[in-house]
Design a protein around this motif. Structure first.
Motif, short mmCIF file in Angstrom:
data_model
loop_
_atom_site.label_atom_id
_atom_site.label_comp_id
_atom_site.label_asym_id
_atom_site.label_seq_id
_atom_site.Cartn_x
_atom_site.Cartn_y
_atom_site.Cartn_z
N ALA A 1 -18.54 41.20 59.76
CA ALA A 1 -18.26 41.36 61.19
C ALA A 1 -17.73 42.75 61.52
O ALA A 1 -17.58 43.09 62.71
N GLY A 2 -17.44 43.56 60.52
CA GLY A 2 -16.99 44.93 60.76
C GLY A 2 -15.54 45.06 61.16
O GLY A 2 -15.16 46.04 61.82
N PHE A 3 -14.69 44.11 60.77
CA PHE A 3 -13.28 44.16 61.14
C PHE A 3 -12.52 45.19 60.30
O PHE A 3 -12.84 45.43 59.14
N SER A 4 -11.48 45.74 60.91
CA SER A 4 -10.46 46.47 60.17
C SER A 4 -9.38 45.47 59.78
O SER A 4 -9.22 44.42 60.42
N THR A 5 -8.64 45.77 58.73
CA THR A 5 -7.54 44.91 58.32
C THR A 5 -6.25 45.71 58.26
O THR A 5 -6.28 46.94 58.08
N ALA A 6 -5.13 45.02 58.41
CA ALA A 6 -3.85 45.73 58.44
C ALA A 6 -2.71 44.78 58.12
O ALA A 6 -2.85 43.55 58.19
N LEU A 7 -1.59 45.36 57.77
CA LEU A 7 -0.31 44.67 57.68
C LEU A 7 0.62 45.32 58.69
O LEU A 7 0.43 46.48 59.06
N ARG A 8 1.62 44.58 59.13
CA ARG A 8 2.68 45.15 59.95
C ARG A 8 3.89 45.41 59.07
O ARG A 8 3.97 44.93 57.93
N ASP A 9 4.82 46.15 59.59
CA ASP A 9 6.06 46.37 58.86
C ASP A 9 6.74 45.03 58.59
O ASP A 9 6.99 44.25 59.52
N GLY A 10 7.01 44.74 57.33
CA GLY A 10 7.65 43.48 56.97
C GLY A 10 6.68 42.39 56.55
O GLY A 10 7.11 41.34 56.06
N THR B 1 -11.71 49.59 57.55
CA THR B 1 -10.57 50.49 57.38
C THR B 1 -9.36 49.60 57.15
O THR B 1 -9.33 48.44 57.57
N ARG B 2 -8.34 50.15 56.48
CA ARG B 2 -7.16 49.34 56.13
C ARG B 2 -5.90 50.14 56.43
O ARG B 2 -5.82 51.33 56.11
N ASP B 3 -4.94 49.47 57.04
CA ASP B 3 -3.68 50.12 57.39
C ASP B 3 -2.53 49.32 56.79
O ASP B 3 -2.37 48.13 57.08
N ILE B 4 -1.75 49.98 55.93
CA ILE B 4 -0.62 49.33 55.28
C ILE B 4 0.61 50.20 55.50
O ILE B 4 0.73 51.27 54.90
N PRO B 5 1.52 49.78 56.36
CA PRO B 5 2.71 50.60 56.61
C PRO B 5 3.64 50.59 55.41
O PRO B 5 3.51 49.77 54.49
N GLU B 6 4.58 51.50 55.41
CA GLU B 6 5.52 51.60 54.30
C GLU B 6 6.30 50.31 54.11
O GLU B 6 6.66 49.94 52.98
N GLY B 7 6.53 49.58 55.20
CA GLY B 7 7.29 48.34 55.11
C GLY B 7 6.46 47.13 54.76
O GLY B 7 6.99 46.01 54.65
N GLY B 8 5.14 47.29 54.59
CA GLY B 8 4.29 46.19 54.15
C GLY B 8 4.32 46.08 52.64
O GLY B 8 4.59 47.05 51.93
N SER B 9 4.03 44.90 52.11
CA SER B 9 4.11 44.67 50.67
C SER B 9 2.85 43.99 50.18
O SER B 9 2.48 42.91 50.65
N VAL B 10 2.17 44.62 49.21
CA VAL B 10 0.92 44.10 48.64
C VAL B 10 1.13 43.87 47.15
O VAL B 10 1.62 44.77 46.44
N GLY B 11 0.79 42.68 46.68
CA GLY B 11 1.02 42.37 45.27
C GLY B 11 -0.07 41.52 44.67
O GLY B 11 -0.75 40.75 45.37
N VAL B 12 -0.25 41.64 43.36
CA VAL B 12 -1.31 40.91 42.65
C VAL B 12 -0.72 40.22 41.42
O VAL B 12 0.32 40.60 40.91
N HIS B 13 -1.43 39.18 40.97
CA HIS B 13 -1.08 38.50 39.72
C HIS B 13 -2.26 37.68 39.25
O HIS B 13 -3.32 37.65 39.89
N GLN B 14 -2.09 37.00 38.11
CA GLN B 14 -3.14 36.13 37.61
C GLN B 14 -3.38 35.01 38.60
O GLN B 14 -2.46 34.56 39.28
N HIS B 15 -4.61 34.55 38.65
CA HIS B 15 -4.92 33.47 39.58
C HIS B 15 -4.31 32.16 39.09
O HIS B 15 -4.28 31.88 37.89
N TYR B 16 -3.87 31.36 40.04
CA TYR B 16 -3.35 30.03 39.72
C TYR B 16 -4.51 29.06 39.62
O TYR B 16 -5.36 29.00 40.50
N PHE B 17 -4.55 28.27 38.56
CA PHE B 17 -5.59 27.26 38.39
C PHE B 17 -4.93 25.89 38.27
O PHE B 17 -4.87 25.30 37.21
N GLY B 18 -4.40 25.39 39.37
CA GLY B 18 -3.80 24.06 39.37
C GLY B 18 -2.30 24.13 39.20
O GLY B 18 -1.68 25.19 39.20
N GLU B 19 -1.70 22.94 39.04
CA GLU B 19 -0.26 22.84 38.95
C GLU B 19 0.29 23.49 37.70
O GLU B 19 1.37 24.03 37.68
#
Length: 251
Positions: free
Chosen positions: A143-152, A168-186
């Protein structure tokens, strides 16, 4: 002198019972180690509320166990499913909450039914279903959307795949992006033991998706070594290096 022969069926049933008991101990131990610091497991990662520093970016993270309040965790609980809200006079949609199974089709349908076509998607999500994140991400890119986070805002676990979908992507200094292993169930033990082939196939699909979105798949090196009950928080320079943010031109 007579010998007593054990029933072979009884031996098989006994073996199955022993296996099930052993598996139960493993599952219990896996859950127990999340809550207690036991000998041999080493120090636990710091809390998410602890400041992030280069080389010290892994934090405890279990969204299903109510992380302590304080940044970067939002002050009020996020919904347990993605909730779409139009803001900024309809030009932007806000997607908040965990990514549940079936959310990709549901949110894509809601976007299609909007009277005014938005241009941007703001994310605030602890993550969730990887499959739905990938499917919804492809819809957002189409759809051609831009993505973003807000502060916090936070974007953890599967949420960065939605973030990656923006043209396009906008990540302010107060935004937080994190990754880890995928969860596969409980439990993180049983699926990894039984479904290694599916896990590897899924990781390959994720890396191909990131490449399609213009994100360096090497970001997965942080995800693959970070357990599901922890999160690796990406620094601004890493967000630029992996393509989430545009590189700053030196003039």
């Amino acid at each position: 002198m007579s010998t007593v022969r054990r029933n072979p069926v009884a031996r098989v049933l006994t073996g199955i019972l022993v296996f099930q008991l052993g598996l139960g101990v493993l599952l219990f131990w896996g859950d127990l180690r999340d809550d207690l610091r036991l000998p041999g497991f080493g120090p636990r990662a710091p809390s998410l509320t602890e400041p992030i520093r280069p080389g010290d970016q892994t934090r405890r993270y279990r969204p299903d166990r109510a992380p302590p309040p304080g940044r970067p965790i939002p002050s009020s609980p996020l919904p347990d499913r993605l909730v779409l809200t139009q803001i900024e006079a309809g030009r932007t949609i806000l997607l908040e909450g965990a990514i549940g199974e079936g959310d990709a089709a549901r949110i894509a349908q809601q976007i299609e039914e909007l009277a005014q076509a938005p241009e941007r998607v703001i994310l605030n999500s602890p993550g969730g279903s990887v499959r739905d994140a990938l499917d919804l991400g492809r819809s957002l890119r189409s759809a051609g959307f831009s993505t973003a986070l807000r502060d916090g805002d936070i974007c953890y676990s599967a949420c960065p795949y939605l973030l990656a979908a923006g043209v396009t992507r906008d990540i302010p200094e107060g935004g937080s992006v994190g990754v880890h292993q995928h969860y596969f169930g409980e439990s993180t033990i049983l699926p990894a033991f039984v479904a290694v082939e599916n896990i590897q196939r899924g990781q390959g699909e994720v890396m191909a998706y990131l490449d399609d979105m213009g994100i360096d798949p090497l970001v997965m090196r942080h995800a693959l070594v970070t357990p599901p009950d922890e999160i690796y928080v990406l620094l601004p320079e890493e967000l630029r290096a992996y393509g989430f943010l545009q590189e700053i031109d030196d003039e």
